[in-house]
Design an enzyme around this catalytic site. Structure first.
Site, PDB file in Angstrom:
ATOM      1  N   ARG A 145      11.864 -25.000 -32.621  1.00  0.00           N
ATOM      2  CA  ARG A 145      10.597 -25.009 -33.348  1.00  0.00           C
ATOM      3  C   ARG A 145       9.851 -26.303 -33.030  1.00  0.00           C
ATOM      4  O   ARG A 145      10.435 -27.261 -32.546  1.00  0.00           O
ATOM      5  CB  ARG A 145      10.829 -24.917 -34.854  1.00  0.00           C
ATOM      6  CG  ARG A 145      11.476 -23.633 -35.321  1.00  0.00           C
ATOM      7  CD  ARG A 145      11.564 -23.601 -36.845  1.00  0.00           C
ATOM      8  NE  ARG A 145      12.247 -22.422 -37.339  1.00  0.00           N
ATOM      9  CZ  ARG A 145      11.666 -21.250 -37.560  1.00  0.00           C
ATOM     10  NH1 ARG A 145      10.363 -21.118 -37.307  1.00  0.00           N
ATOM     11  NH2 ARG A 145      12.350 -20.226 -38.027  1.00  0.00           N
ATOM     12  N   ASP A 177       9.935 -10.653 -40.297  1.00  0.00           N
ATOM     13  CA  ASP A 177       9.157 -10.438 -41.520  1.00  0.00           C
ATOM     14  C   ASP A 177       8.135  -9.314 -41.360  1.00  0.00           C
ATOM     15  O   ASP A 177       7.532  -8.881 -42.342  1.00  0.00           O
ATOM     16  CB  ASP A 177       8.419 -11.719 -41.916  1.00  0.00           C
ATOM     17  CG  ASP A 177       9.364 -12.817 -42.373  1.00  0.00           C
ATOM     18  OD1 ASP A 177      10.555 -12.520 -42.573  1.00  0.00           O
ATOM     19  OD2 ASP A 177       8.926 -13.971 -42.493  1.00  0.00           O
TER      20      ASP A 177
END
Length: 434
Positions: free
Chosen positions: A149, A205
């Site tokens: 990330r 998600d």
């Protein structure tokens, strides 16, 4: 082309004269449909004649008769960023096989550990990928390239693409990753380079806008269902048993909703899109107490981003620039235990957090196929010289979408629509808990 059906009417036994008992589910009107009004268009393609260009439409994905890049002279790069997700290895495998076997592109590099791999000072040596090196990749979870990330210097990343003479970069990641891809495109254009950047959206998600679904979502909620089943077993095996399951979903509660519907033994679903309070006569804890009195057990599914207003979270951000959320699972566990202790009522709460199991499993058969087709169409688009875009599925058709269209905002569960209404029907929970 399959001709359109000439008659889609459905026989009815007679006039409907009885009011449906669904008129007030969870305190909200049911989303009723009217036969003559609520209809789904059959055609999702523009007709060959009489095209109506005033309506928005997407390019349909697939091979083009004429392509931009000469396969013998083309170099391809692949990078996977952000959190893990089922299907990443399937996408990598699909791109490598398509480039080598269908287009004859011999140089396909995998950049290690996300965008860090595109910055030479980190020292992550790229992998030369061939069909033999990815042959069994789809049997394993995670990503064979590794991930990371955080933002990296756009100029340094494009320098690496130039140094390695990479013509096409496939970027696999979520909304933050795709925003990074859009910045890479701008730097490429600023330098006047001819390099294609094609995104493949990844998020368990399922919160990418303008798409039917993201890859890995079906596998993720399938794994989540197993955790919900375990919570049910634990809850029903004890006096006043409560099974509490925290699932992924920072801003969108799709996994929580689908896992509850598939499990069919859930009493409460808490998601970021629907506000709730814990205390008071109309609060969640009182409704939980009533449910235990009535049934003797309860199963709760909570999305990780739910109830953030209840906790002191501060303004910290993670490496991707996302706000650090409070951990709703342990917080809710402690509040439930304290609530019943204060009332001198026995409660046996079992807390399950399967987050890393859910995101680390290999893709199931359905996602295997979906990932393979996404990869195929991404390669077709890139070889045709298309850039600043991603491949996705809309109305069951694979399409090309501009990056700028999907990087602003996220897809969310609409509390006024059928998915949430189905959850209310399934759980029997009230629409409002305050």
């Amino acid at each position: 082309m399959t001709p359109a059906p000439s008659d889609t009417s459905i026989p009815t036994l007679g006039p409907c004269l009885i009011h449906s008992p669904l008129h007030r589910i969870g305190g909200v009107e049911a989303p009723y449909k009217t036969d003559a009004v609520d209809r789904i268009l059959y055609h999702s393609h523009l007709l060959e004649d009489g095209r109506d260009v005033s309506k928005p439409s997407y390019e349909e994905a697939g091979p083009r008769e004429m392509i931009y890049f000469d396969p013998a002279k083309t170099t391809v790069g692949i990078v996977t960023c952000g959190g893990l997700c089922p299907g990443l290895n399937d996408i990598i495998r699909g791109i490598v096989n398509r480039c080598h076997q269908q287009y004859g592109v011999a140089r396909v590099y995998g950049f290690r550990y996300g965008y860090e791999g595109l910055v030479q000072r980190f020292g992550h040596t790229p992998l030369l990928l061939k069909p033999s090196s990815v042959e069994q990749a789809h049997h394993f979870g995670g990503t064979l390239l590794g991930s990371s990330r955080g933002k990296q210097d756009i100029g340094e990343m494009v320098d690496t693409l130039e140094d390695m003479k990479v013509d096409i970069l496939f970027v696999i990641g979520g909304d933050g990753t795709l925003r990074g891809a859009a910045q890479i495109v701008k730097e490429i254009e600023r330098r006047g380079l001819k390099k294609a950047v094609v995104g493949i959206p990844k998020t368990i998600d399922n919160d990418i806008s303008f798409l039917d679904k993201s890859f890995g979502f079906e596998t993720a909620f399938d794994a989540a269902v197993q955790a919900v089943k375990c919570a049910y077993v634990e809850a029903t095996g004890a006096v006043n048993g409560v099974g509490l399951v925290k699932l992924m979903g920072r801003d969108s509660g799709f996994i929580a909703c689908y896992a509850a519907l598939a499990g069919s033994n859930v009493d409460f679903v808490l998601i970021p899109e629907v506000h709730f309070e814990l205390d008071g006569d109309g609060g969640f804890l009182e409704f939980l107490r009533q449910r235990l009195i009535k049934r003797g057990s309860a199963v709760i599914v909570v999305a990780e981003g739910a109830g953030q207003h209840l906790m002191q979270t501060g303004d910290d951000t993670d490496a991707s620039g996302n706000k650090r959320y409070g951990d709703i699972g342990p917080f809710l566990k402690d509040r439930i235990n304290a609530f019943f202790k204060e009332r001198k009522t026995e409660v046996n709460l079992k807390y399950i957090d399967p987050s890393y199991i859910v995101r680390s499993v290999p893709a199931n058969a359905q996602d295997n196929v979906y990932c393979s087709r996404l990869a195929q169409n991404a390669v077709h688009a890139a070889m045709a010289g298309k850039t600043n875009m991603l491949v996705g599925r809309w109305h069951n058709s694979f399409v090309h979408l501009p990056l700028e269209l999907v990087i602003h905002g996220r897809r969310k569960v609409d509390p006024t629509q059928e998915l949430w209404h189905s959850v209310l029907e399934c759980t029997g929970q009230p629409m409002v808990m305050k």
